[in-house]
Design a protein around this motif. Structure first.
Motif, PDB file in Angstrom:
ATOM      1  N   GLY A  47       0.799  -1.316  -0.001  1.00 12.64           N
ATOM      2  CA  GLY A  47       0.020  -0.022  -0.035  1.00 12.64           C
ATOM      3  C   GLY A  47       0.730   1.204   0.080  1.00 12.64           C
ATOM      4  N   VAL A  48       2.132   1.233   0.194  1.00  8.23           N
ATOM      5  CA  VAL A  48       3.068   2.517  -0.117  1.00  8.23           C
ATOM      6  C   VAL A  48       3.109   2.749  -1.239  1.00  8.23           C
ATOM      7  CG1 VAL A  48       5.363   3.410   0.570  1.00  8.23           C
ATOM      8  CG2 VAL A  48       4.185   1.896   2.152  1.00  8.23           C
ATOM      9  N   GLU A  49       3.082   4.155  -1.573  1.00  8.73           N
ATOM     10  CA  GLU A  49       3.259   4.537  -2.722  1.00  8.73           C
ATOM     11  C   GLU A  49       3.954   5.981  -2.557  1.00  8.73           C
ATOM     12  OE1 GLU A  49      -0.381   5.852  -5.091  1.00  8.73           O
ATOM     13  OE2 GLU A  49      -1.615   4.289  -3.715  1.00  8.73           O
ATOM     14  N   ILE A  50       4.986   6.140  -3.362  1.00 13.39           N
ATOM     15  CA  ILE A  50       5.749   7.076  -3.528  1.00 13.39           C
ATOM     16  C   ILE A  50       6.067   7.687  -4.937  1.00 13.39           C
ATOM     17  CG2 ILE A  50       8.329   8.099  -3.205  1.00 13.39           C
ATOM     18  CD1 ILE A  50       8.590   5.198  -1.307  1.00 13.39           C
ATOM     19  N   LYS A  51       5.813   9.044  -4.961  1.00  9.87           N
ATOM     20  CA  LYS A  51       5.958   9.959  -6.130  1.00  9.87           C
ATOM     21  C   LYS A  51       7.014  11.164  -5.943  1.00  9.87           C
ATOM     22  CE  LYS A  51       1.676   8.334  -7.780  1.00  9.87           C
ATOM     23  NZ  LYS A  51       0.252   8.715  -8.115  1.00  9.87           N
ATOM     24  N   ALA A  52       7.667  11.566  -6.834  1.00  9.80           N
ATOM     25  CA  ALA A  52       8.358  12.609  -6.545  1.00  9.80           C
ATOM     26  C   ALA A  52       9.157  13.350  -7.790  1.00  9.80           C
ATOM     27  CB  ALA A  52       9.781  12.550  -5.679  1.00  9.80           C
ATOM     28  N   GLU A  53       9.123  14.543  -7.921  1.00  9.91           N
ATOM     29  CA  GLU A  53      10.067  15.087  -9.147  1.00  9.91           C
ATOM     30  C   GLU A  53      10.839  16.344  -8.644  1.00  9.91           C
ATOM     31  OE1 GLU A  53       7.250  17.843 -11.721  1.00  9.91           O
ATOM     32  OE2 GLU A  53       6.091  15.793 -11.268  1.00  9.91           O
ATOM     33  N   GLY A  54      11.846  16.749  -9.323  1.00 12.32           N
ATOM     34  CA  GLY A  54      12.435  18.044  -8.931  1.00 12.32           C
ATOM     35  C   GLY A  54      13.717  18.181  -9.725  1.00 12.32           C
ATOM     36  N   ASN A  55      14.711  18.897  -9.143  1.00 13.12           N
ATOM     37  CA  ASN A  55      15.940  19.278  -9.754  1.00 13.12           C
ATOM     38  C   ASN A  55      17.084  19.773  -8.750  1.00 13.12           C
ATOM     39  OD1 ASN A  55      15.229  22.018  -9.263  1.00 13.12           O
ATOM     40  ND2 ASN A  55      14.223  22.241 -11.346  1.00 13.12           N
ATOM     41  N   VAL A  56      17.941  20.094  -9.168  1.00 16.67           N
ATOM     42  CA  VAL A  56      18.878  20.852  -8.274  1.00 16.67           C
ATOM     43  C   VAL A  56      18.438  21.868  -7.276  1.00 16.67           C
ATOM     44  CG1 VAL A  56      20.824  20.036  -9.499  1.00 16.67           C
ATOM     45  CG2 VAL A  56      20.102  22.424  -9.707  1.00 16.67           C
ATOM     46  N   ASN A  57      17.376  22.598  -7.472  1.00 14.69           N
ATOM     47  CA  ASN A  57      16.810  23.411  -6.464  1.00 14.69           C
ATOM     48  C   ASN A  57      15.849  23.114  -5.778  1.00 14.69           C
ATOM     49  OD1 ASN A  57      18.025  25.638  -8.058  1.00 14.69           O
ATOM     50  ND2 ASN A  57      16.689  25.440  -9.838  1.00 14.69           N
ATOM     51  N   GLY A  58      15.341  21.885  -5.946  1.00 17.01           N
ATOM     52  CA  GLY A  58      14.415  21.302  -4.910  1.00 17.01           C
ATOM     53  C   GLY A  58      13.799  20.213  -5.446  1.00 17.01           C
ATOM     54  N   VAL A  59      12.767  19.442  -4.504  1.00 16.33           N
ATOM     55  CA  VAL A  59      11.997  18.394  -4.933  1.00 16.33           C
ATOM     56  C   VAL A  59      10.448  18.620  -4.324  1.00 16.33           C
ATOM     57  CG1 VAL A  59      12.826  17.089  -3.038  1.00 16.33           C
ATOM     58  CG2 VAL A  59      11.726  15.968  -4.835  1.00 16.33           C
ATOM     59  N   HIS A  60       9.592  18.398  -4.924  1.00 19.04           N
ATOM     60  CA  HIS A  60       8.095  18.109  -4.403  1.00 19.04           C
ATOM     61  C   HIS A  60       7.754  16.698  -4.844  1.00 19.04           C
ATOM     62  CE1 HIS A  60       7.345  19.783  -8.537  1.00 19.04           C
ATOM     63  NE2 HIS A  60       6.073  18.971  -8.472  1.00 19.04           N
ATOM     64  N   GLY A  61       6.859  16.246  -4.138  1.00 18.90           N
ATOM     65  CA  GLY A  61       6.352  14.749  -4.271  1.00 18.90           C
ATOM     66  C   GLY A  61       5.051  14.405  -3.127  1.00 18.90           C
ATOM     67  N   GLU A  62       4.984  13.308  -3.189  1.00 20.90           N
ATOM     68  CA  GLU A  62       3.982  12.869  -2.091  1.00 20.90           C
ATOM     69  C   GLU A  62       4.160  11.259  -2.000  1.00 20.90           C
ATOM     70  OE1 GLU A  62       0.170  11.558  -5.207  1.00 20.90           O
ATOM     71  OE2 GLU A  62       0.507  13.660  -4.673  1.00 20.90           O
ATOM     72  N   TYR A  63       3.816  10.896  -0.789  1.00 23.37           N
ATOM     73  CA  TYR A  63       3.819   9.486  -0.550  1.00 23.37           C
ATOM     74  C   TYR A  63       2.669   9.170   0.406  1.00 23.37           C
ATOM     75  CZ  TYR A  63       6.279  11.102   3.718  1.00 23.37           C
ATOM     76  OH  TYR A  63       6.803  11.765   4.665  1.00 23.37           O
ATOM     77  N   TYR A  64       2.202   7.692   0.135  1.00 21.43           N
ATOM     78  CA  TYR A  64       0.995   7.275   0.859  1.00 21.43           C
ATOM     79  C   TYR A  64       1.526   6.401   1.849  1.00 21.43           C
ATOM     80  CZ  TYR A  64      -1.664   9.557  -2.456  1.00 21.43           C
ATOM     81  OH  TYR A  64      -2.251  10.570  -3.388  1.00 21.43           O
TER      82      TYR A  64
END
Length: 91
Positions: A47-64
């Protein structure tokens, strides 16, 4: 960026329980372009989900993660030079 990925990986390991030892990756993706932008995601059989996107300036994402009652708990976040900024809420 690696330290953010390491942080999330350690978080999942710390929150793991006995049933999670046999969890399997159902799907996964990752990509990076020539400018250093990346995206990745994992969907785990427990049931764990992980999604992220970013670059050298930072990252944003979500996880369950699964709560004690089996309900999915969604965590969205940003991480940058000012730190890790999560927002927790039920799915």
């Amino acid at each position: 960026m690696f330290k953010y990925f390491l942080f999330l990986t350690l978080l999942v390991v710390v929150l793991a329980n006995e049933d999670d030892l046999h969890a399997e990756v159902k799907s996964a993706y990752n990509s990076i372009d020539g400018n250093g932008n990346y995206k990745y995601g994992h969907d785990i059989s427990n049931g764990v989900e992980i999604k992220a996107e970013g670059n050298v300036n930072g990252v944003h994402g979500e996880y369950y993660l699964l709560g004690e009652n089996g309900e999915k708990i969604k965590v969205t976040y940003t991480a940058d030079s000012t730190g890790f900024h999560p927002v927790v809420g039920a799915k």
